[in-house]
Write a protein that holds these residues in place. Structure first.
Motif, PDB file in Angstrom:
ATOM      1  N   LEU A  21       0.838  -1.200   0.000  1.00 43.39           N
ATOM      2  CA  LEU A  21       0.000   0.000   0.000  1.00 43.39           C
ATOM      3  C   LEU A  21       0.872   1.249   0.000  1.00 43.39           C
ATOM      4  CD1 LEU A  21      -2.914  -0.888   2.470  1.00 43.39           C
ATOM      5  CD2 LEU A  21      -3.086  -0.481   0.010  1.00 43.39           C
ATOM      6  N   ASP A  22       1.980   1.187   0.729  1.00 46.68           N
ATOM      7  CA  ASP A  22       2.904   2.327   0.777  1.00 46.68           C
ATOM      8  C   ASP A  22       3.521   2.586  -0.593  1.00 46.68           C
ATOM      9  OD1 ASP A  22       4.585   4.339   2.102  1.00 46.68           O
ATOM     10  OD2 ASP A  22       6.218   2.930   1.693  1.00 46.68           O
ATOM     11  N   LEU A  23       3.646   1.538  -1.403  1.00 46.10           N
ATOM     12  CA  LEU A  23       4.262   1.671  -2.721  1.00 46.10           C
ATOM     13  C   LEU A  23       3.252   1.913  -3.832  1.00 46.10           C
ATOM     14  CD1 LEU A  23       6.880  -1.234  -2.524  1.00 46.10           C
ATOM     15  CD2 LEU A  23       7.284   1.203  -2.196  1.00 46.10           C
ATOM     16  N   ALA A  24       1.967   1.847  -3.498  1.00 51.06           N
ATOM     17  CA  ALA A  24       0.937   1.965  -4.538  1.00 51.06           C
ATOM     18  C   ALA A  24       1.060   3.275  -5.320  1.00 51.06           C
ATOM     19  CB  ALA A  24      -0.452   1.855  -3.910  1.00 51.06           C
ATOM     20  N   GLY A  25       1.310   4.367  -4.605  1.00 56.38           N
ATOM     21  CA  GLY A  25       1.392   5.656  -5.274  1.00 56.38           C
ATOM     22  C   GLY A  25       2.542   5.735  -6.250  1.00 56.38           C
ATOM     23  N   VAL A  26       3.731   5.283  -5.825  1.00 56.54           N
ATOM     24  CA  VAL A  26       4.899   5.382  -6.693  1.00 56.54           C
ATOM     25  C   VAL A  26       4.808   4.406  -7.864  1.00 56.54           C
ATOM     26  CG1 VAL A  26       6.347   3.699  -5.473  1.00 56.54           C
ATOM     27  CG2 VAL A  26       7.414   5.619  -6.658  1.00 56.54           C
ATOM     28  N   MET A  27       4.084   3.299  -7.697  1.00 55.00           N
ATOM     29  CA  MET A  27       3.934   2.341  -8.789  1.00 55.00           C
ATOM     30  C   MET A  27       2.949   2.833  -9.846  1.00 55.00           C
ATOM     31  SD  MET A  27       4.326  -1.500  -7.174  1.00 55.00           S
ATOM     32  CE  MET A  27       2.977  -1.404  -6.003  1.00 55.00           C
ATOM     33  N   ASN A  28       2.284   3.956  -9.570  1.00 50.92           N
ATOM     34  CA  ASN A  28       1.379   4.545 -10.566  1.00 50.92           C
ATOM     35  C   ASN A  28       2.134   5.253 -11.687  1.00 50.92           C
ATOM     36  OD1 ASN A  28      -0.976   3.722  -9.313  1.00 50.92           O
ATOM     37  ND2 ASN A  28      -1.176   5.591  -8.098  1.00 50.92           N
ATOM     38  N   CYS A  29       3.440   5.420 -11.528  1.00 52.70           N
ATOM     39  CA  CYS A  29       4.251   6.130 -12.530  1.00 52.70           C
ATOM     40  C   CYS A  29       4.122   5.468 -13.898  1.00 52.70           C
ATOM     41  CB  CYS A  29       5.708   6.149 -12.092  1.00 52.70           C
ATOM     42  SG  CYS A  29       6.823   6.945 -13.283  1.00 52.70           S
ATOM     43  N   ILE A  30       3.843   6.280 -14.924  1.00 50.25           N
ATOM     44  CA  ILE A  30       3.711   5.758 -16.287  1.00 50.25           C
ATOM     45  C   ILE A  30       4.912   6.141 -17.151  1.00 50.25           C
ATOM     46  CG2 ILE A  30       1.196   5.657 -16.233  1.00 50.25           C
ATOM     47  CD1 ILE A  30       1.145   8.343 -17.729  1.00 50.25           C
ATOM     48  N   ALA A  36      13.667   4.275  -7.688  1.00 46.82           N
ATOM     49  CA  ALA A  36      14.588   3.693  -6.711  1.00 46.82           C
ATOM     50  C   ALA A  36      13.873   3.457  -5.383  1.00 46.82           C
ATOM     51  CB  ALA A  36      15.789   4.611  -6.510  1.00 46.82           C
ATOM     52  N   TYR A  37      13.039   4.419  -4.984  1.00 46.87           N
ATOM     53  CA  TYR A  37      12.279   4.273  -3.740  1.00 46.87           C
ATOM     54  C   TYR A  37      11.344   3.075  -3.813  1.00 46.87           C
ATOM     55  CZ  TYR A  37       8.866   5.188  -0.068  1.00 46.87           C
ATOM     56  OH  TYR A  37       8.046   5.062   1.014  1.00 46.87           O
ATOM     57  N   ARG A  38      10.783   2.845  -4.993  1.00 49.64           N
ATOM     58  CA  ARG A  38       9.854   1.731  -5.159  1.00 49.64           C
ATOM     59  C   ARG A  38      10.509   0.395  -4.807  1.00 49.64           C
ATOM     60  NH1 ARG A  38       8.656  -2.682  -6.032  1.00 49.64           N
ATOM     61  NH2 ARG A  38       7.295  -3.660  -7.562  1.00 49.64           N
ATOM     62  N   PHE A  39      11.805   0.228  -5.136  1.00 49.33           N
ATOM     63  CA  PHE A  39      12.473  -1.041  -4.860  1.00 49.33           C
ATOM     64  C   PHE A  39      13.070  -1.094  -3.463  1.00 49.33           C
ATOM     65  CE2 PHE A  39      12.146  -1.033  -9.440  1.00 49.33           C
ATOM     66  CZ  PHE A  39      11.716  -2.328  -9.685  1.00 49.33           C
ATOM     67  N   ILE A  40      13.499   0.038  -2.940  1.00 50.30           N
ATOM     68  CA  ILE A  40      13.987   0.061  -1.562  1.00 50.30           C
ATOM     69  C   ILE A  40      12.838  -0.223  -0.595  1.00 50.30           C
ATOM     70  CG2 ILE A  40      14.807   1.652   0.243  1.00 50.30           C
ATOM     71  CD1 ILE A  40      16.766   2.771  -1.791  1.00 50.30           C
ATOM     72  N   GLY A  41      11.646   0.203  -0.948  1.00 50.46           N
ATOM     73  CA  GLY A  41      10.489  -0.034  -0.089  1.00 50.46           C
ATOM     74  C   GLY A  41       9.851  -1.402  -0.267  1.00 50.46           C
ATOM     75  N   ASP A  42      10.324  -2.176  -1.236  1.00 46.58           N
ATOM     76  CA  ASP A  42       9.736  -3.488  -1.507  1.00 46.58           C
ATOM     77  C   ASP A  42      10.355  -4.525  -0.578  1.00 46.58           C
ATOM     78  OD1 ASP A  42       9.058  -6.051  -2.701  1.00 46.58           O
ATOM     79  OD2 ASP A  42       8.467  -4.910  -4.478  1.00 46.58           O
ATOM     80  N   PRO A  43       9.550  -5.220   0.239  1.00 46.92           N
ATOM     81  CA  PRO A  43      10.096  -6.181   1.209  1.00 46.92           C
ATOM     82  C   PRO A  43      10.778  -7.381   0.551  1.00 46.92           C
ATOM     83  CG  PRO A  43       7.705  -6.361   1.096  1.00 46.92           C
ATOM     84  CD  PRO A  43       8.082  -5.136   0.322  1.00 46.92           C
ATOM     85  N   ARG A  44      10.581  -7.577  -0.731  1.00 45.98           N
ATOM     86  CA  ARG A  44      11.219  -8.700  -1.429  1.00 45.98           C
ATOM     87  C   ARG A  44      12.645  -8.380  -1.854  1.00 45.98           C
ATOM     88  NH1 ARG A  44       6.606  -9.126  -5.850  1.00 45.98           N
ATOM     89  NH2 ARG A  44       6.954  -6.873  -5.645  1.00 45.98           N
ATOM     90  N   ASP A  45      13.026  -7.125  -1.744  1.00 50.62           N
ATOM     91  CA  ASP A  45      14.360  -6.687  -2.160  1.00 50.62           C
ATOM     92  C   ASP A  45      15.290  -6.657  -0.957  1.00 50.62           C
ATOM     93  OD1 ASP A  45      15.708  -5.066  -4.660  1.00 50.62           O
ATOM     94  OD2 ASP A  45      16.455  -4.364  -2.728  1.00 50.62           O
ATOM     95  N   ASP A  46      16.507  -7.176  -1.122  1.00 57.37           N
ATOM     96  CA  ASP A  46      17.465  -7.231  -0.017  1.00 57.37           C
ATOM     97  C   ASP A  46      18.729  -6.427  -0.291  1.00 57.37           C
ATOM     98  OD1 ASP A  46      15.946  -9.034   1.643  1.00 57.37           O
ATOM     99  OD2 ASP A  46      16.450 -10.620   0.220  1.00 57.37           O
ATOM    100  N   ALA A  47      18.639  -5.441  -1.160  1.00 52.93           N
ATOM    101  CA  ALA A  47      19.832  -4.663  -1.521  1.00 52.93           C
ATOM    102  C   ALA A  47      19.714  -3.212  -1.075  1.00 52.93           C
ATOM    103  CB  ALA A  47      20.063  -4.743  -3.028  1.00 52.93           C
ATOM    104  N   ASP A  48      18.986  -2.972   0.015  1.00 52.88           N
ATOM    105  CA  ASP A  48      18.771  -1.598   0.462  1.00 52.88           C
ATOM    106  C   ASP A  48      20.079  -0.851   0.719  1.00 52.88           C
ATOM    107  OD1 ASP A  48      16.176  -2.308   0.295  1.00 52.88           O
ATOM    108  OD2 ASP A  48      15.632  -1.786   2.346  1.00 52.88           O
ATOM    109  N   GLU A  49      21.001  -1.487   1.437  1.00 54.36           N
ATOM    110  CA  GLU A  49      22.255  -0.803   1.768  1.00 54.36           C
ATOM    111  C   GLU A  49      23.047  -0.453   0.520  1.00 54.36           C
ATOM    112  OE1 GLU A  49      24.776  -2.230   4.789  1.00 54.36           O
ATOM    113  OE2 GLU A  49      23.171  -2.650   6.211  1.00 54.36           O
ATOM    114  N   GLU A  50      23.116  -1.380  -0.406  1.00 52.95           N
ATOM    115  CA  GLU A  50      23.834  -1.124  -1.653  1.00 52.95           C
ATOM    116  C   GLU A  50      23.178   0.005  -2.432  1.00 52.95           C
ATOM    117  OE1 GLU A  50      24.404  -3.272  -6.001  1.00 52.95           O
ATOM    118  OE2 GLU A  50      24.150  -4.543  -4.226  1.00 52.95           O
ATOM    119  N   ARG A  51      21.859  -0.012  -2.487  1.00 54.27           N
ATOM    120  CA  ARG A  51      21.128   1.020  -3.229  1.00 54.27           C
ATOM    121  C   ARG A  51      21.319   2.386  -2.572  1.00 54.27           C
ATOM    122  NH1 ARG A  51      17.434  -1.167  -6.880  1.00 54.27           N
ATOM    123  NH2 ARG A  51      16.817  -3.335  -6.558  1.00 54.27           N
TER     124      ARG A  51
END
Length: 324
Positions: free
Chosen positions: A141-150, A177-192
Motif C-alpha cells: 500500500l505504501d508503494l501503490a502511489g509510486v507504482m502509478n508512474c507511467i 529507486a524508492y519503489r524497490f527500496i520499499g519493496d520487502p522482497r528486495d534485499d539490496a537496500d544498503e547497496e542502493r
C-alpha cells in the motif's frame, strides 16, 4: 468553440537548435476537446508536417507529455476549455531537459538511462523461494502511489535541478529507486542507498522546488519519495556527505535562532572552514555575495547572527519532534 494554439516548431533539417520558431493555428472544435485533439486536428487537416507523439489518448501510456502553458502535462488529459474558456491562446512546447528531435518530439534516451542507473529490478538474496512470495499488504500500500508512474517524463521535463546539473538522476529515476527500496522482497537496500548517496547526481541534489509534484499526472509525488530516500540513507549511516551536512546545518540554525544563517549553511555543507580546498573554491562566490550585500564573512563563524523574537518557540517545536 474557437481554439487557438501556438506551437513551438523545430525542423532539424532547416532550423538552428538555439533558435525559437512558433506557429499559430486557429481551429473550430467541440467544447470537450483536449489539447491533443487540437494538435491531431492540426496535423491531419492543417499542417501535416507537425510532429508529435501520442498513443492511448487515455492518460495511460504517457506518450503525449509536453509543456502546455509553461508546465509539463499530458496533452490527452488537458482540456482546452479549462485552459482557454474564452478562446485564449494556448502555448504548446516540447518537454524540457531532453534533446529535441522535431517539433514536440524529444529524445527519451537520457530519461531511460537515468532510470536504468538506479537498477530498477528486484535484487533478493538467498535461494529462490519454493513458492510465491507474498508481500505484506501494508508494504505494498505504501508503494501503490509510486507504482502509478507511467514513465511519461513530465517530472523530468520541469525539473529545475536538471536544468543546471545534468548528472542529477532526476525525479522519475529516484522515485523508481524508492519503489524497490520499499519493496520487502528486495534485499539490496544498503547497496542502493550507498549508490544513491555517493552518485554525483544522487538524492541530495533535489532543490525542493515542487515542480515534479505539481506536474505529475498520476500523483506519484517524486519529491516526497526523494525525501524518504534521504531519511533512509541517514538512518543507514550514510551521513558523510555535503547533503547531510547541509540538512543538519539548516535545522540547527533554525532551531537555535528561529531563522537561517545562509552564510554558515554554505560553509558547513562543505565540511566547515577547515576544509581549505572547498573554502578556496567557494571564495569567488563568497566575494561576489559580499559585494552584493547578500553575505557577511563573519556570519560563517556564527558571529552576528542574532535570534529572532520568540525563537524559543521554534526551538520547542524541534525539541518535541526530536523527543519522538
Amino acid at each position: 468553440m474557437q481554439v487557438n494554439v501556438k506551437v513551438k516548431r523545430f525542423n532539424p533539417e532547416t532550423d538552428n537548435r538555439d533558435s525559437s520558431r512558433y506557429q499559430e493555428y486557429s481551429l473550430e472544435m467541440e467544447s470537450y476537446a483536449t489539447v491533443l485533439d487540437a494538435l491531431i486536428q492540426v496535423r491531419e487537416e492543417v499542417d501535416g508536417s507537425l510532429a508529435l507523439r501520442c498513443s492511448c489518448r487515455s492518460a495511460i501510456c504517457g506518450s503525449c507529455a509536453m509543456r502546455i502553458n509553461g508546465h509539463a502535462s499530458l496533452a490527452c488529459k488537458t482540456k482546452v476549455v479549462e485552459l482557454a474558456p474564452k478562446g485564449e491562446q494556448i502555448l504548446v512546447e516540447p518537454m524540457g531537459n531532453m534533446p529535441l528531435i522535431k517539433d514536440l518530439v524529444t529524445d527519451m534516451q537520457p530519461f531511460w538511462n537515468k532510470v536504468k542507473a538506479v537498477k530498477p529490478w528486484l535484487m533478493p538474496s538467498g535461494p529462490p523461494p519454493e513458492g510465491e512470495y507474498i508481500a505484506p499488504n501494508s508494504a505494498m500500500l505504501d508503494l501503490a502511489g509510486v507504482m502509478n508512474c507511467i514513465m511519461c517524463g513530465a517530472c523530468v521535463s520541469d525539473c529545475t535541478s536538471l536544468e543546471v546539473h545534468e548528472a542529477f538522476l532526476g525525479p522519475a529515476a529516484l522515485a523508481k529507486a524508492y519503489r524497490f527500496i520499499g519493496d520487502p522482497r528486495d534485499d539490496a537496500d544498503e547497496e542502493r542507498l550507498k549508490d544513491l548517496t555517493e552518485h554525483p547526481g544522487g538524492i541530495w541534489h533535489c532543490t525542493h522546488c515542487f515542480e515534479c509534484v505539481q506536474v505529475c499526472p498520476k500523483g506519484v509525488a517524486p519529491m516526497e519519495r526523494i525525501l524518504a530516500l534521504r531519511r533512509e540513507a541517514v538512518e543507514a549511516g550514510y551521513t558523510d556527505n555535503n547533503g547531510t551536512r547541509h540538512s543538519d546545518s539548516f535545522a540547527k540554525s533554525v532551531k537555535n535562532s528561529g531563522w537561517l544563517n545562509e552564510t554558515k549553511l554554505a560553509v558547513d555543507s562543505y565540511g566547515g572552514i577547515f576544509n581549505v580546498k572547498e573554502m578556496l573554491r567557494l571564495t569567488p562566490t563568497a566575494i561576489r555575495a559580499t559585494r552584493k550585500g547578500k553575505s557577511k564573512p563573519w556570519l560563517a563563524l556564527g558571529i552576528g547572527h542574532h535570534s529572532r523574537p520568540k525563537a524559543k518557540n521554534v526551538k520547542k517545536i524541534f525539541e518535541k519532534l526530536e523527543s519522538k
